[in-house]
Design a protein around this motif. Structure first.
Motif, PDB file in Angstrom:
ATOM      1  N   ARG A   1       0.837  -1.213   0.000  1.00  0.00           N
ATOM      2  CA  ARG A   1       0.000   0.000   0.000  1.00  0.00           C
ATOM      3  C   ARG A   1       0.870   1.260   0.000  1.00  0.00           C
ATOM      4  NH1 ARG A   1      -1.131   3.457   3.953  1.00  0.00           N
ATOM      5  NH2 ARG A   1      -2.854   4.905   3.588  1.00  0.00           N
ATOM      6  N   GLN A   2       1.893   1.273   0.857  1.00  0.00           N
ATOM      7  CA  GLN A   2       2.769   2.444   0.896  1.00  0.00           C
ATOM      8  C   GLN A   2       3.453   2.659  -0.447  1.00  0.00           C
ATOM      9  OE1 GLN A   2       3.343   4.827   3.028  1.00  0.00           O
ATOM     10  NE2 GLN A   2       2.314   4.118   4.881  1.00  0.00           N
ATOM     11  N   GLU A   3       3.937   1.572  -1.053  1.00  0.00           N
ATOM     12  CA  GLU A   3       4.563   1.709  -2.364  1.00  0.00           C
ATOM     13  C   GLU A   3       3.570   2.251  -3.382  1.00  0.00           C
ATOM     14  OE1 GLU A   3       7.983  -1.819  -2.233  1.00  0.00           O
ATOM     15  OE2 GLU A   3       6.144  -2.110  -3.393  1.00  0.00           O
ATOM     16  N   ALA A   4       2.369   1.685  -3.396  1.00  0.00           N
ATOM     17  CA  ALA A   4       1.365   2.085  -4.385  1.00  0.00           C
ATOM     18  C   ALA A   4       1.012   3.566  -4.254  1.00  0.00           C
ATOM     19  CB  ALA A   4       0.113   1.222  -4.222  1.00  0.00           C
ATOM     20  N   VAL A   5       0.727   4.001  -3.040  1.00  0.00           N
ATOM     21  CA  VAL A   5       0.311   5.382  -2.815  1.00  0.00           C
ATOM     22  C   VAL A   5       1.444   6.357  -3.124  1.00  0.00           C
ATOM     23  CG1 VAL A   5      -0.435   7.025  -1.043  1.00  0.00           C
ATOM     24  CG2 VAL A   5      -1.458   4.737  -1.139  1.00  0.00           C
ATOM     25  N   ARG A   6       2.665   6.008  -2.693  1.00  0.00           N
ATOM     26  CA  ARG A   6       3.806   6.903  -2.930  1.00  0.00           C
ATOM     27  C   ARG A   6       4.158   6.961  -4.421  1.00  0.00           C
ATOM     28  NH1 ARG A   6       5.590   9.170   2.261  1.00  0.00           N
ATOM     29  NH2 ARG A   6       4.484   7.874   3.766  1.00  0.00           N
ATOM     30  N   LEU A   7       4.074   5.830  -5.100  1.00  0.00           N
ATOM     31  CA  LEU A   7       4.346   5.823  -6.539  1.00  0.00           C
ATOM     32  C   LEU A   7       3.313   6.652  -7.298  1.00  0.00           C
ATOM     33  CD1 LEU A   7       5.293   2.065  -6.946  1.00  0.00           C
ATOM     34  CD2 LEU A   7       6.800   3.992  -7.469  1.00  0.00           C
ATOM     35  N   ALA A   8       2.049   6.516  -6.913  1.00  0.00           N
ATOM     36  CA  ALA A   8       1.004   7.317  -7.561  1.00  0.00           C
ATOM     37  C   ALA A   8       1.238   8.802  -7.328  1.00  0.00           C
ATOM     38  CB  ALA A   8      -0.366   6.887  -7.040  1.00  0.00           C
ATOM     39  N   ALA A   9       1.643   9.150  -6.106  1.00  0.00           N
ATOM     40  CA  ALA A   9       1.914  10.556  -5.800  1.00  0.00           C
ATOM     41  C   ALA A   9       3.093  11.087  -6.608  1.00  0.00           C
ATOM     42  CB  ALA A   9       2.185  10.719  -4.303  1.00  0.00           C
ATOM     43  N   ALA A  10       4.012  10.180  -6.987  1.00  0.00           N
ATOM     44  CA  ALA A  10       5.180  10.592  -7.767  1.00  0.00           C
ATOM     45  C   ALA A  10       4.904  10.615  -9.261  1.00  0.00           C
ATOM     46  CB  ALA A  10       6.347   9.642  -7.471  1.00  0.00           C
ATOM     47  N   GLY A  11       3.664  10.302  -9.658  1.00  0.00           N
ATOM     48  CA  GLY A  11       3.293  10.422 -11.060  1.00  0.00           C
ATOM     49  C   GLY A  11       3.111   9.128 -11.809  1.00  0.00           C
ATOM     50  N   ALA A  12       3.323   7.982 -11.166  1.00  0.00           N
ATOM     51  CA  ALA A  12       3.116   6.704 -11.834  1.00  0.00           C
ATOM     52  C   ALA A  12       1.632   6.374 -11.904  1.00  0.00           C
ATOM     53  CB  ALA A  12       3.866   5.589 -11.099  1.00  0.00           C
ATOM     54  N   GLU A  13       1.255   5.581 -12.881  1.00  0.00           N
ATOM     55  CA  GLU A  13      -0.110   5.077 -12.995  1.00  0.00           C
ATOM     56  C   GLU A  13      -0.106   3.671 -12.387  1.00  0.00           C
ATOM     57  OE1 GLU A  13      -2.865   3.605 -16.630  1.00  0.00           O
ATOM     58  OE2 GLU A  13      -1.998   5.621 -16.856  1.00  0.00           O
ATOM     59  N   VAL A  14      -0.707   3.521 -11.223  1.00  0.00           N
ATOM     60  CA  VAL A  14      -0.530   2.311 -10.418  1.00  0.00           C
ATOM     61  C   VAL A  14      -1.819   1.508 -10.339  1.00  0.00           C
ATOM     62  CG1 VAL A  14       0.211   1.390  -8.180  1.00  0.00           C
ATOM     63  CG2 VAL A  14       1.205   3.520  -9.039  1.00  0.00           C
ATOM     64  N   THR A  15      -1.691   0.204 -10.603  1.00  0.00           N
ATOM     65  CA  THR A  15      -2.769  -0.756 -10.389  1.00  0.00           C
ATOM     66  C   THR A  15      -2.241  -1.842  -9.462  1.00  0.00           C
ATOM     67  OG1 THR A  15      -3.681  -0.358 -12.592  1.00  0.00           O
ATOM     68  CG2 THR A  15      -4.361  -2.390 -11.481  1.00  0.00           C
TER      69      THR A  15
END
Length: 381
Positions: A29-43
């Motif tokens: 969850r932490q990876e997903a949320v932080r990656l999304a905040a950094a501009g990645a499109e996360v599923t």
């Protein structure tokens, strides 16, 4: 990220994801949320009580219906519906990179096969090695899985990410290419997990959980299984102990029932667990084959002295052994070490300051996510 560079489309794969409680799911969850905040499109591809697709904190979470009955027997292994493969194929086809978490689970097998069929590069984070489960059947199944599906996933991975030296050695024995194996520590939320501001806050936290205010409290957080060492803490806790034990986690709680000076609070959300850390004086986790579990990082961020197993997996972290107690998994050794800690407030305070300083300096989720994003860009097609 350059304004002309397309966002990285990443598929994170985990057998569990919040609201299911546990270490791996919190990491993902932490990876997903932080990656999304950094501009990645996360599923995220994971298991659930029923199949669904929802948007949570900027992350698309796709759950495949699963039977989870084995977890009640201490085997956290969801059995997913056959649609997991078609779902994984659909998601992998539109991803730039697939990131698997642990090669033991059906989610990883399905997504790994989907990555192969769609020619999507995959990375793999291996959290643990062989779990010395009391059941010979479970141990045998693990060995078979790691020898077949695990080896294939590790061998094909563009990077194999490990958290400690023991797991690094494990993945190399099971097919990972040495030049692709890398170390990356998990982060910790140092705002959520923080020391108590003062004695009043600690007293309020104890009152909230119904814990005694006049006794040193030693906290164990994790599943109540032999691997985690909860039974060793109980064996080390005699009638003359100068402290109480506090257990947070699910599993076989029968040995805890009716024990004087023993408190069982069940499974807690991260927010509730953060409050419990602030209520306690020492964190103890005599686990095996884990290296640096997330709960140890949370306890350090919360400013607690830490007592855990002298595991070679801690080697990459260069901990000060005078300020983190690394001991044998032996009740007598634990008894002596806990007596020394709970009887010396000045020592606890020094160890607690070290813990907090180490956590804030070494466990940064933003830096963790930035490293992953760099690797994703490097490996995407």
């Amino acid at each position: 990220m350059s304004t002309t560079e397309a966002p990285v489309r990443v598929l994170l794969v985990s057998h569990y994801y919040p609201p299911h409680l546990g270490g791996v799911e919190n990491v993902v969850r932490q990876e997903a949320v932080r990656l999304a905040a950094a501009g990645a499109e996360v599923t995220v591809l994971t298991s659930g009580e029923r199949s669904s697709s929802t948007l949570e904190e900027g992350v698309r979470v796709v759950r495949v219906a699963a039977w989870n009955g084995a977890e009640k027997a201490g085997v956290p292994f969801p059995v997913l519906a056959p649609t997991v493969l078609t779902t994984a194929l659909r998601l992998a086809r539109r991803a730039d990179v697939v990131h698997l978490h642990d090669c033991l689970y059906l989610t990883s097998w399905a997504a790994g096969l989907a990555a192969l069929l769609t020619r999507t590069p995959h990375l793999l984070t291996q959290h643990v090695g062989m779990v010395q489960h009391p059941s010979a059947v479970v141990r045998g199944v693990q060995q078979a899985v790691y020898a077949v599906a695990g080896r294939a996933l590790l061998r094909r991975a563009r990077r194999v990410i490990t958290l400690n030296a023991s797991v690094a050695a494990f993945v190399l024995r099971h097919g990972a290419r040495p030049e692709r194996a890398v170390h990356l520590a998990n982060g910790v939320d140092t705002e959520l997990f923080r020391p108590a501001a003062d004695a009043d806050e600690r007293a309020r936290a104890r009152k909230e959980f119904g814990l005694p205010e006049d006794r040193p409290l030693v906290l164990f957080a994790g599943r109540l299984v032999p691997k985690k060492g909860f039974d060793l803490l109980l064996a080390a806790h005699g009638p003359a102990a100068g402290h109480d034990l506090v257990f947070a986690g699910d599993g076989d709680s029968a040995p805890l029932a009716g024990r004087a000076g023993v408190h069982h609070l069940g499974t807690l959300t991260p927010e509730r667990l953060a409050v419990l850390y602030r209520a306690c004086d020492v964190f103890a986790l005599p686990s095996t084959a884990e290296g640096f579990p997330l709960t140890v990082q949370e306890a350090m961020a919360s400013g607690l002295p830490v007592l855990t197993t002298d595991d070679p997996g801690y080697a990459p972290y260069a901990l000060d052994r005078g300020l983190v107690r690394l001991v044998e998994r032996d009740p007598e050794v634990l008894r002596a070490a806990l007596a020394a800690l709970t009887g010396d407030q000045e020592l606890r305070e020094r160890m607690g300051r070290y813990s907090r300083g180490y956590a804030t300096g070494s466990f940064d989720w933003t830096e963790h996510a930035a490293t992953l994003l760099r690797w994703y860009r490097e490996h995407r097609g």
